[in-house]
Design a protein around this motif. Structure first.
Motif, PDB file in Angstrom:
ATOM      1  N   ILE A 175       0.849  -1.196   0.000  1.00 39.83           N
ATOM      2  CA  ILE A 175       0.000   0.000   0.000  1.00 39.83           C
ATOM      3  C   ILE A 175       0.883   1.243   0.000  1.00 39.83           C
ATOM      4  CG2 ILE A 175      -1.925  -1.080   1.251  1.00 39.83           C
ATOM      5  CD1 ILE A 175      -0.902   0.360   3.773  1.00 39.83           C
ATOM      6  N   THR A 176       0.262   2.385  -0.160  1.00 40.70           N
ATOM      7  CA  THR A 176       0.950   3.661  -0.001  1.00 40.70           C
ATOM      8  C   THR A 176       0.659   4.188   1.411  1.00 40.70           C
ATOM      9  OG1 THR A 176      -0.936   4.882  -0.875  1.00 40.70           O
ATOM     10  CG2 THR A 176       0.769   4.209  -2.443  1.00 40.70           C
TER      11      THR A 176
ATOM     12  N   SER B 143      -0.680   6.809   2.425  1.00 43.02           N
ATOM     13  CA  SER B 143      -1.982   7.457   2.594  1.00 43.02           C
ATOM     14  C   SER B 143      -3.052   6.472   3.053  1.00 43.02           C
ATOM     15  CB  SER B 143      -2.409   8.128   1.294  1.00 43.02           C
ATOM     16  OG  SER B 143      -2.510   7.167   0.244  1.00 43.02           O
ATOM     17  N   ASN B 144      -2.843   5.176   2.784  1.00 42.79           N
ATOM     18  CA  ASN B 144      -3.825   4.157   3.179  1.00 42.79           C
ATOM     19  C   ASN B 144      -3.419   3.399   4.444  1.00 42.79           C
ATOM     20  OD1 ASN B 144      -5.442   4.636   0.855  1.00 42.79           O
ATOM     21  ND2 ASN B 144      -4.004   3.419  -0.369  1.00 42.79           N
TER      22      ASN B 144
ATOM     23  N   SER C   8      -6.001   3.060   7.758  1.00 40.38           N
ATOM     24  CA  SER C   8      -7.132   2.129   7.595  1.00 40.38           C
ATOM     25  C   SER C   8      -6.647   0.685   7.521  1.00 40.38           C
ATOM     26  CB  SER C   8      -7.931   2.485   6.333  1.00 40.38           C
ATOM     27  OG  SER C   8      -7.105   2.427   5.183  1.00 40.38           O
ATOM     28  N   GLN C   9      -5.454   0.474   6.940  1.00 41.03           N
ATOM     29  CA  GLN C   9      -4.938  -0.889   6.811  1.00 41.03           C
ATOM     30  C   GLN C   9      -4.475  -1.447   8.159  1.00 41.03           C
ATOM     31  OE1 GLN C   9      -5.082  -2.621   3.883  1.00 41.03           O
ATOM     32  NE2 GLN C   9      -4.482  -4.412   5.091  1.00 41.03           N
TER      33      GLN C   9
END
Length: 805
Positions: free
Chosen positions: A461-462, A464-465, A468-469
């Motif tokens: 993922i990046t 920015s996520n 939530s991850q």
């Protein structure tokens, strides 16, 4: 009070190996049987022009006042308001000009007096206390004798000569060398001077733009966090303006730009002002302004670095790595550099000191002292058998784990998995994550660690996520691109979703077909401790005095304080850890922001230690019978106002508890090397020095507990300030050494006791989380009422209870 402190008891280590070690200390002696009396006077300075007393005059004003008196050449000056003389001076008043004003200086005194013979008498008097003011007087005399010739100049605690070229570091910086010294009254060698070579980062002469953007790749705008970082680097840097050749001292960078900032009472921007007044068209009007004296704002493109000058700010991380490499000296080089610095110091100080004060710095070889080598402890990595791990040269091989823990299972319906592997690095694909997970799982099985074999998720993922991850798993391994991302990543962590960061560089070494097994082992040590397990225990059977304390609930506490910046509006961060199991291998932890009082730039005293201890006690549901408090980050002059105040607060929470307070510090000037054949080597782990060069005022000792593979090892200096248990010197030395083997993240002894190391790590982690979490906050532009509270900050940067990060 420190009046109750025991002076150095003699350790009794009959079975220990004894060796001679070479120090960096040299005797300071008196050439007269009756030493010269040193008189101290004060200068009171008054601004006649404005008819006011100056309580805290600048160093430049004090220097002008000193020169106005036209003292004889034997009079010394501390650079502030104090004057020293080997004979009585005539008091009086002089006038002098400083800047645009007329001042008056009045010489008052003598206020105190001392002689080196007085100090020696106190050293040899039972329970005699040597005044800090007397040692300070001797230090000032040496400082004055070094700088009076104009060859050497003060820089922080050391001295450098401007007549050198140095060698290149990076980012517009050079490294220069100098020397420093410190004076201490010792029990066995009287008054000694400890001498070291210093390395100083120097700023090259260049344009301010090139220094800020290093390689000359100048951008037209800067982000808020970048401005904050560069601002800290530029503080106290001297610059000269291109348009009118005026000198200023920088206070940092402003978040205002020449294009947007309107000059008060003028109605025009800085950009327009320079166009109309100086016919200067700015190329970079959207870059931040430089903040200088009196809060004046200047375009950075119109400022040049005035001269070669020491960097007053902390080095950036990459430059710091290069600086450490360039300043590293092995034991043979260290001893040679100490001797060279001794020769420089002797040539600079002896003629003036000897003629005027009867003091002589020894030209002989460094003092050789007797040292003892402690036997390493026995370690256990299993509760099921009595097998002990052999320790060799400070390290051991640990095949299994004493107390493996497990990641809690997610609650039904939460949608969480037990474990996930997250990559933020483009080249570490999901396939590589799966292979890395396989290697870690296999190693965990061999070590007896409880590691999930199902319910594991892999994802790229990046950032920015990330938030939530992270919430989708109980535990996450996060592969970050570099250490700069650590704070931002850790701010996504919660009590129920723990994070363990691994750099991409390390991940590459364990995601191939032949992974580095030692790296995986260390990752699993940390993993097990983060989920409240522990990896080995230290057997105290050979340290009966300490072992007897653990028949009752005994808490081992560690504490440290770190500072973010020198700005008054940003807090210091204190971290405290406290053990809660019988083997003192599991710890609670707490982080507390400490806002400085008005007029102060930082905080050392942990004023919240009582509330932190109260939380620890409530979690354990019982008051400890004994507490051993290990404190880092306290200098010798702060013992009474810091550590002993903290003791009083802790006693208010646990009035019936017995306490011991031990200061642990590596911020000192003492070094030792040993002779090996025809060369020199670092001290062996377990080497203790407790005579000849130790502080005469306190129960203290030096302990080298680790094996150093690079440079010259720095022993930890321990001060046992308070001891309700009346334990022997041997027992404290042995226990401090044993605690250096209980740092559960690496299978080797470390340079600090484990509780102090954990507190230091908690501080470092909280610092990075704070800087990342508040990176867009412009602290000096926030109203005091809107500043976040200490509780709010603590909850954000330290949301969990244990101390493993």
């Amino acid at each position: 009070s420190l009046d109750t402190i025991r002076k150095n008891p003699k350790s009794d280590l009959k079975d220990s190996k004894t060796i001679g070690v070479i120090s960096n200390s040299f005797k300071l002696t008196s050439r007269n049987e009756k030493a010269v009396t040193i008189f101290q006077y004060d200068m009171a300075i008054r601004d006649i022009t404005n008819n006011r007393d100056i309580e805290s005059p600048s160093k430049s004003a004090c220097k002008s006042a000193f020169e106005a008196f036209s003292f004889a050449e034997y009079v010394a000056f501390d650079g502030k308001k104090n004057v020293y003389s080997p004979c009585l001076l005539k008091t009086g008043v002089v006038q002098f000009r400083f800047g645009r004003n007329t001042f008056e200086a009045q010489l008052q005194g003598p206020t105190t007096k001392c002689s080196i013979n007085d100090i020696l008498d106190k050293i040899h008097t039972p329970n005699g206390i040597i005044r800090a003011e007397d040692i300070s007087t001797l230090t000032i005399l040496l400082n004055h004798s070094i700088t009076r010739g104009g060859v050497y100049h003060r820089h922080r605690r050391g001295f450098i000569s401007w007549n050198q070229r140095g060698y290149s570091l990076s980012g517009g910086l050079d490294v220069w060398t100098g020397f420093k010294f410190s004076i201490i009254a010792t029990e066995g060698s009287d008054v000694v001077v400890r001498i070291n070579k210093t390395f100083v980062p120097m700023v090259k002469k260049s344009s301010l733009l090139n220094f800020i953007f290093e390689g000359g790749n100048i951008r037209r705008q800067m982000a808020t966090d970048e401005i904050n970082k560069k601002s800290a680097l530029l503080k106290r840097l001297k610059v000269v303006t291109v348009h009118n050749n005026r000198k200023y001292t920088l206070r940092g960078l402003s978040h205002e730009t020449p294009a947007t900032y309107v000059i008060p009472d003028s109605g025009i921007t800085i950009e327009a002002y320079f166009k109309t007044t100086y016919d200067k068209v700015l190329k970079y009007p959207n870059l931040p302004c430089a903040k200088v004296d009196n809060r004046t704002l200047l375009p950075i493109e119109l400022c040049d670095i005035a001269e070669i000058q020491p960097l007053e700010a902390n080095l950036p991380p990459e430059a710091q790595k290069n600086f450490i490499k360039k300043s590293r000296e092995d034991p043979a080089d260290k001893l040679e550099s100490v001797k060279k610095c001794r020769d420089i110091l002797v040539d600079a100080v002896n003629p003036w000191l000897k003629d005027n004060y009867g003091l002589v710095l020894s030209k002989s070889l460094p003092i050789v002292v007797n040292a003892k080598i402690l036997s390493p402890p026995k370690l256990r990595n299993s509760s099921k058998n009595s097998t002990k791990l052999p320790v060799s040269n400070g390290s051991w091989r640990n095949g299994s784990i004493f107390n493996p823990s497990a990641i809690p299972s997610p609650s039904s319906g939460s949608g969480k998995v037990q474990l996930q592997m997250i990559s933020l690095h483009a080249h570490l694909t999901v396939d590589k994550l799966k292979l890395m997970d396989t290697h870690i799982r296999n190693k965990a099985k061999n070590m007896g660690i409880k590691y999930p074999d199902k319910n594991v998720k892999y994802t790229y993922i990046t950032k920015s996520n990330l938030d939530s991850q992270i919430s989708k798993a109980m535990y996450s391994f996060v592969i970050m691109n570099n250490n700069k991302e650590y704070g931002e990543i850790k701010n996504a962590e919660t009590v129920s979703s723990r994070i363990q960061c691994i750099t991409a560089q390390v991940a590459e070494k364990i995601s191939g077909d032949t992974p580095n097994q030692r790296i995986i082992e260390n990752i699993l040590y940390k993993y097990n401790m983060k989920i409240s397990g522990y990896n080995w225990t230290v057997d105290l059977d050979t340290c009966q005095e300490i072992l007897s304390l653990f028949t009752k609930f005994t808490m081992i506490m560690g504490a440290d304080v770190t500072h973010l910046t020198e700005r008054e509006d940003m807090p210091s961060l204190a971290s405290v850890v406290g053990s809660y199991n019988k083997s003192a291998t599991c710890f609670y932890s707490a982080v507390s922001p400490l806002f400085p009082e008005s007029g102060k730039k930082s905080v050392e005293y942990i004023s919240s230690i009582d509330s932190i201890l109260r939380k620890f006690v409530s979690k354990k549901s019982g008051i400890p019978s004994n507490i051993i408090y290990l404190r880092d980050g306290v200098s010798r002059g702060q013992f009474e106002n810091t550590a002993m105040k903290e003791l009083a607060l802790m006693k208010s929470v646990c009035p019936e508890t017995k306490f011991a307070v031990i200061i642990c510090t590596k911020l000192h000037d003492q070094r030792f090397v040993k002779q090996r054949g025809n060369g020199y080597d670092n001290l062996d782990p377990g080497t203790v020095v407790d005579e000849n060069v130790v502080d005469a005022n306190y129960f203290n000792f030096y302990l080298c507990s680790h094996a150093s593979t690079q440079g010259t090892s720095v022993p930890c200096h321990y001060y046992v300030l308070y001891d309700d248990f009346n334990i022997s010197a041997t027992a404290w030395q042995t226990y401090c050494f044993y605690l250096c083997h209980s740092y559960g993240i690496v299978s080797k002894s470390v340079s600090y006791p484990a509780p102090v190391y954990y507190a230091h790590n908690a501080c470092s982690s909280a610092r990075e989380r704070f800087l990342a979490g508040y990176k867009d906050t412009v602290w000096d532009e926030i109203d005091e009422a809107e500043l976040p509270s200490a509780e709010e900050i603590a909850a954000k940067i330290h949301p969990y209870q244990n101390c493993y990060h």
